[in-house]
Design an enzyme around this catalytic site. Structure first.
Site, short mmCIF file in Angstrom:
data_model
loop_
_atom_site.label_atom_id
_atom_site.label_comp_id
_atom_site.label_asym_id
_atom_site.label_seq_id
_atom_site.Cartn_x
_atom_site.Cartn_y
_atom_site.Cartn_z
N HIS A 1 -5.33 0.19 6.19
CA HIS A 1 -4.01 -0.38 5.88
C HIS A 1 -3.24 0.53 4.95
O HIS A 1 -3.84 1.21 4.11
CB HIS A 1 -4.13 -1.78 5.26
CG HIS A 1 -5.07 -1.86 4.10
ND1 HIS A 1 -6.43 -1.86 4.25
CD2 HIS A 1 -4.83 -1.94 2.76
CE1 HIS A 1 -7.01 -1.95 3.06
NE2 HIS A 1 -6.06 -1.98 2.13
N HIS B 1 -0.54 0.41 1.89
CA HIS B 1 0.18 -0.41 0.92
C HIS B 1 1.58 0.18 0.81
O HIS B 1 1.73 1.37 0.49
CB HIS B 1 -0.46 -0.34 -0.47
CG HIS B 1 -1.82 -0.94 -0.58
ND1 HIS B 1 -2.04 -2.16 -1.19
CD2 HIS B 1 -3.04 -0.50 -0.19
CE1 HIS B 1 -3.34 -2.44 -1.17
NE2 HIS B 1 -3.97 -1.44 -0.58
N ASN C 1 -6.13 3.36 0.22
CA ASN C 1 -7.41 3.44 -0.48
C ASN C 1 -8.50 3.69 0.55
O ASN C 1 -8.47 3.14 1.65
CB ASN C 1 -7.68 2.15 -1.24
CG ASN C 1 -6.64 1.89 -2.32
OD1 ASN C 1 -6.16 2.83 -2.95
ND2 ASN C 1 -6.28 0.64 -2.52
N ASP D 1 1.32 -8.70 0.46
CA ASP D 1 0.04 -8.77 -0.23
C ASP D 1 -0.02 -10.07 -1.04
O ASP D 1 0.95 -10.47 -1.69
CB ASP D 1 -0.13 -7.56 -1.16
CG ASP D 1 -1.57 -7.36 -1.60
OD1 ASP D 1 -2.18 -6.35 -1.21
OD2 ASP D 1 -2.09 -8.23 -2.34
#
Ligand code: AMP
Length: 114
Positions: free
Chosen positions: A100, A102, A87, A31
């Site tokens: 995606h 995390h 999310n 990230d």
């Protein structure tokens, strides 16, 4: 065809990123604004917008993303554990409309994550 997401551009090597894993179904890269010592995004090559738009045919890729999370966690040496976050939508504060995971690790997490 819809515009490519930033993650699609990264997976297609049109934008730079630090990859830690890649295969024919997904890529994993760091990230750009890490919130933990290890913060890796695991992203399917197929541009599924979010969990909210998953269909039955996506079940294999979703399972694969979790398996890759485990592989990356081992590569990153996260022996004390880690957290996976997905999310979804506005309340979930999803910013990039491309599914995606995390992968967060390297520090003690708190709970609840609000
Ligand atoms: P989300 O809120 O779940 O959609 O998270 C999107 C994440 O993508 C954020 O943590 C951003 O820091 C990250 N991000 C956005 N652009 C890039 C980029 N070009 N390279 C790596 N990570 C990015």
């Amino acid at each position: 065809m819809a515009d490519k997401t930033v993650f699609q551009k990264i997976l297609d090597k049109e934008m730079p990123a630090e990859f830690v894993y890649e295969d024919e179904l997904c890529g994993a890269f760091r990230d750009v604004k890490p919130v933990a010592p290890t913060h890796v995004l695991i992203v399917p090559r197929r541009a599924i917008p979010s969990v909210g738009e998953l269909v039955a045919d996506d079940r294999l890729i979703v399972g694969h993303l979790f398996r890759v999370a485990r592989i990356v966690a081992e590569k990153e040496g996260l022996t004390e554990g880690y957290r996976l976050v997905v999310n979804c939508g506005k309340h979930g504060q999803q910013v990039v409309p491309h599914l995606h995971l995390h992968l967060l690790g390297g520090k003690q997490m708190g709970w609840p994550p609000l």
